[in-house]
Motif scaffolding. Sequence first.
Motif, short mmCIF file in Angstrom:
data_model
loop_
_atom_site.label_atom_id
_atom_site.label_comp_id
_atom_site.label_asym_id
_atom_site.label_seq_id
_atom_site.Cartn_x
_atom_site.Cartn_y
_atom_site.Cartn_z
N ASN A 223 0.70 -1.22 0.04
CA ASN A 223 -0.14 0.08 -0.02
C ASN A 223 0.87 1.33 -0.07
N PRO A 224 1.99 1.49 0.84
CA PRO A 224 2.78 2.57 0.86
C PRO A 224 3.20 2.58 -0.52
N PHE A 225 3.83 1.43 -1.16
CA PHE A 225 4.39 1.36 -2.47
C PHE A 225 3.60 2.14 -3.49
N LEU A 226 2.34 1.52 -3.47
CA LEU A 226 1.25 2.18 -4.43
C LEU A 226 0.80 3.62 -4.06
N ASP A 227 0.92 3.87 -2.90
CA ASP A 227 0.63 5.29 -2.66
C ASP A 227 1.72 6.37 -3.51
N PRO A 270 -4.10 -24.25 0.24
CA PRO A 270 -3.75 -23.61 -0.83
C PRO A 270 -4.91 -22.53 -1.18
N SER A 271 -6.15 -23.01 -0.88
CA SER A 271 -7.21 -22.07 -1.34
C SER A 271 -7.25 -20.58 -0.67
N GLU A 272 -6.42 -20.33 0.36
CA GLU A 272 -6.13 -19.15 0.71
C GLU A 272 -5.72 -18.14 -0.17
N VAL A 273 -4.86 -18.42 -1.25
CA VAL A 273 -4.29 -17.51 -2.11
C VAL A 273 -5.13 -16.96 -3.15
N ALA A 274 -6.34 -17.56 -3.05
CA ALA A 274 -7.45 -17.22 -4.01
C ALA A 274 -8.03 -15.80 -3.98
N SER A 275 -7.79 -15.33 -2.59
CA SER A 275 -8.19 -13.86 -2.37
C SER A 275 -7.08 -12.72 -2.74
N GLU A 276 -5.95 -13.44 -3.06
CA GLU A 276 -4.90 -12.32 -3.24
C GLU A 276 -5.33 -11.15 -4.53
N ARG A 277 -5.93 -11.68 -5.63
CA ARG A 277 -6.17 -10.91 -6.74
C ARG A 277 -7.09 -9.75 -6.16
N GLY A 278 -8.05 -10.31 -5.72
CA GLY A 278 -9.21 -9.33 -5.31
C GLY A 278 -8.48 -8.18 -4.28
N MET A 279 -7.83 -8.60 -3.28
CA MET A 279 -7.16 -7.58 -2.39
C MET A 279 -6.20 -6.75 -3.32
N LEU A 280 -5.63 -7.16 -4.34
CA LEU A 280 -4.89 -6.22 -5.20
C LEU A 280 -5.55 -5.37 -5.84
N GLU A 281 -6.64 -6.06 -6.44
CA GLU A 281 -7.56 -4.92 -7.51
C GLU A 281 -8.27 -3.97 -6.56
N ALA A 282 -8.73 -4.50 -5.25
CA ALA A 282 -9.07 -3.45 -4.25
C ALA A 282 -8.22 -2.00 -4.23
N ALA A 283 -7.18 -2.72 -4.04
CA ALA A 283 -5.85 -1.38 -3.65
C ALA A 283 -5.81 -0.55 -4.92
N LEU A 284 -5.48 -1.29 -5.90
CA LEU A 284 -5.49 -0.42 -7.17
C LEU A 284 -6.57 0.46 -7.44
N LYS A 285 -8.02 0.05 -7.30
CA LYS A 285 -9.10 0.60 -7.54
C LYS A 285 -9.18 2.06 -6.40
N ALA A 286 -8.77 1.67 -5.45
CA ALA A 286 -9.07 2.77 -4.43
C ALA A 286 -7.94 4.01 -4.59
N ARG A 287 -6.93 3.67 -5.35
CA ARG A 287 -5.88 4.70 -5.79
C ARG A 287 -6.13 5.29 -7.43
N GLY A 288 -7.23 4.78 -7.96
CA GLY A 288 -7.59 5.23 -9.24
C GLY A 288 -6.58 4.65 -10.43
N LEU A 289 -5.84 3.54 -9.89
CA LEU A 289 -4.99 2.97 -10.77
C LEU A 289 -5.60 1.74 -11.67
N ASP A 290 -4.93 1.32 -12.65
CA ASP A 290 -5.37 0.35 -13.68
C ASP A 290 -5.59 -1.05 -12.84
N THR A 291 -6.79 -1.47 -12.53
CA THR A 291 -7.10 -2.77 -11.90
C THR A 291 -6.40 -4.06 -12.87
N ARG A 292 -6.27 -3.69 -14.16
CA ARG A 292 -5.72 -5.01 -14.81
C ARG A 292 -4.46 -5.34 -14.82
N ILE A 293 -3.42 -4.61 -14.03
CA ILE A 293 -1.92 -4.87 -13.82
C ILE A 293 -1.84 -6.29 -13.51
#
Length: 507
Positions: A223-227, A270-293
């Motif tokens: 999050n600080p990196f994306l900020d 192993p199914s715990e990793v399935a949530s990581e993409r959603g967290m990433l896109e939420a972090a990108l969206k919150a900053r107005g960044l491209d969620t398709r990275i």
Amino acid sequence: MLHNTFRFSATFALLAAGIAAPLGAEPGTAVPATSQPATVKVDFSKSRGAFLHPERYNNLSRARTFPEQRDADVQFFNEQGLHGHTYKVWVDAHLIFDEAKGTYTYDAIADYLSDVSRLSDNLLMVMDTRVMIRDGKATPDKVKPVILNIMRELKRRYPQIKYIEAFNEPDHNLAKVLTPSGLYDFYKVYYEAVNQVNRELKPKVPLQLGGPGFMQYSNEWLNPFLDRYKADPSPEKRLDFISWHGYGRFPEGTGATNGPRAYHFYKTDPSEVASERGMLEAALKARGLDTRIPGFITETGIYPGPSFDNASDARPDYLIGAAGVPALHYWYMESPRIVPFNWVLRHFSEERKDQLITRGGADRKTPLTNTFTPYGNAMAMMAKLKDVRVPAQSSALVKGKGVYALATKDKSGVAVMVWNYQHVGTQSYQVRIDMAALPARLAGKPLRQRMYRIDDKISNYWANPATANLQQVGESVVKPGRRHDMTVTLTPNALQLIVLEPAAGRK
């Protein structure tokens, strides 16, 4: 994780072990349990899009790791259908640039990069500056000309270098000298250098840049990196992919304590990793960044660092890993724009990560040529899957454990891979595979049905070195209608592949 960059306390290593196999048991075997029924339903009439083929995304250790084996390893992987789409390679700035002399020497990595260029269509290069930053106290201004010269020269010599990964596990390797926000000051000179290389060389395949290669998905660092990235006014800033590693969660501290600071491994679910993409896109969206990275998981595994399940005898852990890594990749592939990388062809010290037998022979120290570990066989098995993924639903997959299924098709036929990830559990399954809506070009036609298997006795060096590599366990000609079904037994951590293709010369 790479080369002991992450260490566990002795106390925690025992805690990490979990339940060991019974003493005296056959390597890889588990206490027999009553077999349970399970069903896998496949629908070949539908498509889930192109199959990623995660076996084609892989890692080579550094240039100094078993260089005498590398020519044979490259040839063998290519012959076994494991030519890469993208392989990650390692370049250490401090080993190339001599600060005292102001000179650059590439001899130590020349053969290494030439070899891997024969193994993969593209290379992802870790441009590792940790020693300069952490030990040499280099500033961003001092780092920039060094990485610029190195990347420009290596891109000129090895045009298959496509991706640059800035840093390796900075949340561990640089945590004592940089803040999460301060990391961006160094990332900025990476993108400036990459852009300059592209302008000067005008390569057919321009360099892309991403990172930061965190040792885990970490909001604390990301999050600080994306900020900082959001606030950067430069029109030339770039973040072509975001990368991290997939082993577990590792808060600061020894990991030997219970509670929020204890280490947590994805091998338990192993199914715990399935949530990581959603967290990433939420972090990108919150900053107005491209969620398709894209997200690149540039190392994955169930045994980070020197961890284990069976401390005194690694052999059972080889089979656990063979089922566990595909389970991780299964869940990563359930998310869009996520690319998991295998780790690693040969590891310099930790055998549970090896794809080729590197601690074989009577002395358990001999690197063997052309000999897969069970994990390597799992990759070879996945390479036989087809190019279009179709729906496959398992009735026995709960919290990351149980029966997994990947089903695929293309013009050459269809293929279904099933496996029973149990970690240290003992549950076996009788799995009925119901293949519905076979493609019209196959239904009602004679088909060659081949089956391959990996378990505690088959395709397992530790059970029989003579049959160490992936074994075909059945072949027959069948003539199904639009539906085809069969039943296979999956013992704990066993994997099986069924391939159906037109039978040559038959009508």
